[in-house]
Write an enzyme that holds these catalytic residues in place. Structure first.
Site, mmCIF file in Angstrom:
data_model
loop_
_atom_site.group_PDB
_atom_site.id
_atom_site.type_symbol
_atom_site.label_atom_id
_atom_site.label_comp_id
_atom_site.label_asym_id
_atom_site.label_seq_id
_atom_site.Cartn_x
_atom_site.Cartn_y
_atom_site.Cartn_z
ATOM 1 N N ASN A 100 36.897 41.973 49.456
ATOM 2 C CA ASN A 100 36.854 43.294 50.086
ATOM 3 C C ASN A 100 37.459 44.346 49.152
ATOM 4 O OD1 ASN A 100 35.845 41.969 52.317
ATOM 5 N ND2 ASN A 100 37.869 41.657 53.207
ATOM 6 N N ASP A 102 38.579 47.347 50.388
ATOM 7 C CA ASP A 102 39.158 48.381 51.269
ATOM 8 C C ASP A 102 40.683 48.497 51.238
ATOM 9 O OD1 ASP A 102 39.966 46.133 52.844
ATOM 10 O OD2 ASP A 102 37.995 46.169 53.817
ATOM 11 N N HIS A 117 36.275 42.270 43.733
ATOM 12 C CA HIS A 117 35.263 43.345 43.685
ATOM 13 C C HIS A 117 35.883 44.730 43.519
ATOM 14 C CE1 HIS A 117 32.281 40.489 45.958
ATOM 15 N NE2 HIS A 117 32.440 40.176 44.700
ATOM 16 N N CYS A 125 37.949 56.439 34.366
ATOM 17 C CA CYS A 125 36.996 57.113 33.486
ATOM 18 C C CYS A 125 36.165 56.076 32.731
ATOM 19 C CB CYS A 125 37.771 57.989 32.496
ATOM 20 S SG CYS A 125 36.766 58.570 31.123
ATOM 21 N N CYS A 128 37.219 56.546 28.617
ATOM 22 C CA CYS A 128 38.507 56.139 28.043
ATOM 23 C C CYS A 128 39.316 55.240 28.976
ATOM 24 C CB CYS A 128 39.333 57.365 27.662
ATOM 25 S SG CYS A 128 39.970 58.294 29.086
ATOM 26 N N CYS A 146 36.763 63.219 33.640
ATOM 27 C CA CYS A 146 38.055 62.851 33.075
ATOM 28 C C CYS A 146 38.763 64.065 32.474
ATOM 29 C CB CYS A 146 37.845 61.788 32.005
ATOM 30 S SG CYS A 146 39.350 61.267 31.190
ATOM 31 N N CYS A 149 39.044 63.076 28.375
ATOM 32 C CA CYS A 149 37.892 63.011 27.464
ATOM 33 C C CYS A 149 36.635 63.663 28.030
ATOM 34 C CB CYS A 149 37.606 61.559 27.066
ATOM 35 S SG CYS A 149 36.806 60.587 28.353
ATOM 36 N N THR A 187 34.143 34.996 55.537
ATOM 37 C CA THR A 187 33.173 35.108 54.452
ATOM 38 C C THR A 187 32.038 34.122 54.683
ATOM 39 O OG1 THR A 187 32.811 34.823 52.074
ATOM 40 C CG2 THR A 187 34.708 33.674 53.018
ATOM 41 N N SER A 188 30.829 34.592 54.418
ATOM 42 C CA SER A 188 29.669 33.736 54.643
ATOM 43 C C SER A 188 29.544 32.694 53.536
ATOM 44 C CB SER A 188 28.401 34.582 54.710
ATOM 45 O OG SER A 188 28.333 35.402 53.573
#
Ligand code: ZN
Length: 250
Positions: A100, A102, A117, A125, A128, A146, A149, A187-188
């Site tokens: 997750n 979140d 994930h 950025c 950089c 950014c 840069c 979770t599947s």
């Protein structure tokens, strides 16, 4: 409610690893972003959550992520997240591996978290690598750039077609291998390579406990399958840990 084997495994375990997926977030009200609200209905997540879409139309992708950030900011960790945060203090080694983005585990008080994930509350950025907070992003133009840069800033999440972050992945594999008890929650267990983690733990000798609202492809391999909401089941697991373990590790 629980088998005597589960009770004795939890009593003796020095190392517990927890693997979580969308189900635990759904109980807090995080939508799946599939076929839901308003103008986003006409897009599939795969069409927006990828690098090419971002380069082609950063304004659109950013609009979607700002929408998601607002939803995530408006919801709260649930009883399942909170129980896991307290369980962490009761075992010498305890890790959460989550798919997750979140940030709800951290907000519930968990410390040792591997995010496979990424995390929708972080941004960086693409030129950089400089990090930006959500407050900084919200004060910038529609397409944040950014301040060092001038390149595009993106949410720190893993998009379709991208590799999992190497360090987080390696730590997750180690946590699966050293676990004596391994929980797979909400979770599947079908999206690889993440879905291989419960089997990695199993091969290394862990006792596998699955908590999910329905059976999954992992269920035949699990030592114990607890069907139901993690927000109902985990507080009972925590009670078991409280009554069975002599001291909390603080
Ligand atoms: Zn930069």
């Amino acid at each position: 409610m629980f088998s005597s084997q589960l009770i004795s495994k939890l009593q003796r375990a020095e190392s517990v690893t927890v693997f979580t997926g969308a189900g635990i977030s759904a109980e807090s009200g995080v939508p799946t972003f599939r076929g839901t609200d308003g103008i986003w209905k006409k897009f599939r997540p795969e069409e927006l959550a990828n690098f090419d879409a971002f380069i082609r139309n950063p304004e659109l992708v950013w609009e979607w992520y700002k929408h998601r950030k607002q939803i995530v900011a408006s919801i709260q960790p649930n009883a399942g997240h909170t129980a896991l945060a307290e369980m962490e203090r009761r075992f010498p080694q305890f890790a959460i591996i989550t798919q997750n983005i979140d940030n709800l585990h951290r907000r519930a008080g968990s410390k040792n978290i591997y995010e496979l994930h990424g995390n929708v509350e972080r941004n960086y950025c693409i030129g950089c690598g400089k990090n930006f907070t959500d407050a900084e992003i919200m004060s910038m133009d529609k397409v944040p750039r950014c301040t060092s840069c001038g390149d595009l800033v993106r949410p720190d999440v893993v998009w379709f077609g991208e590799q999992l972050p190497v360090e987080q992945w390696e730590k997750s594999v180690s946590a699966a291998e050293r676990a004596e008890v391994f929980f797979s929650i909400g979770t599947s267990a079908v999206v690889y390579p993440a879905a291989s983690l419960p089997l990695t733990a199993k091969k290394a000798g862990a006792y596998i406990i699955e908590i999910n609202i329905e059976r999954t492809e992992l269920s035949p391999w699990a030592d114990e399958v607890l069907l139901g909401r993690s927000g109902d089941i985990l507080p009972n697991i925590l009670k078991l840990c409280r009554s069975n373990r002599l001291s909390a590790h603080n």
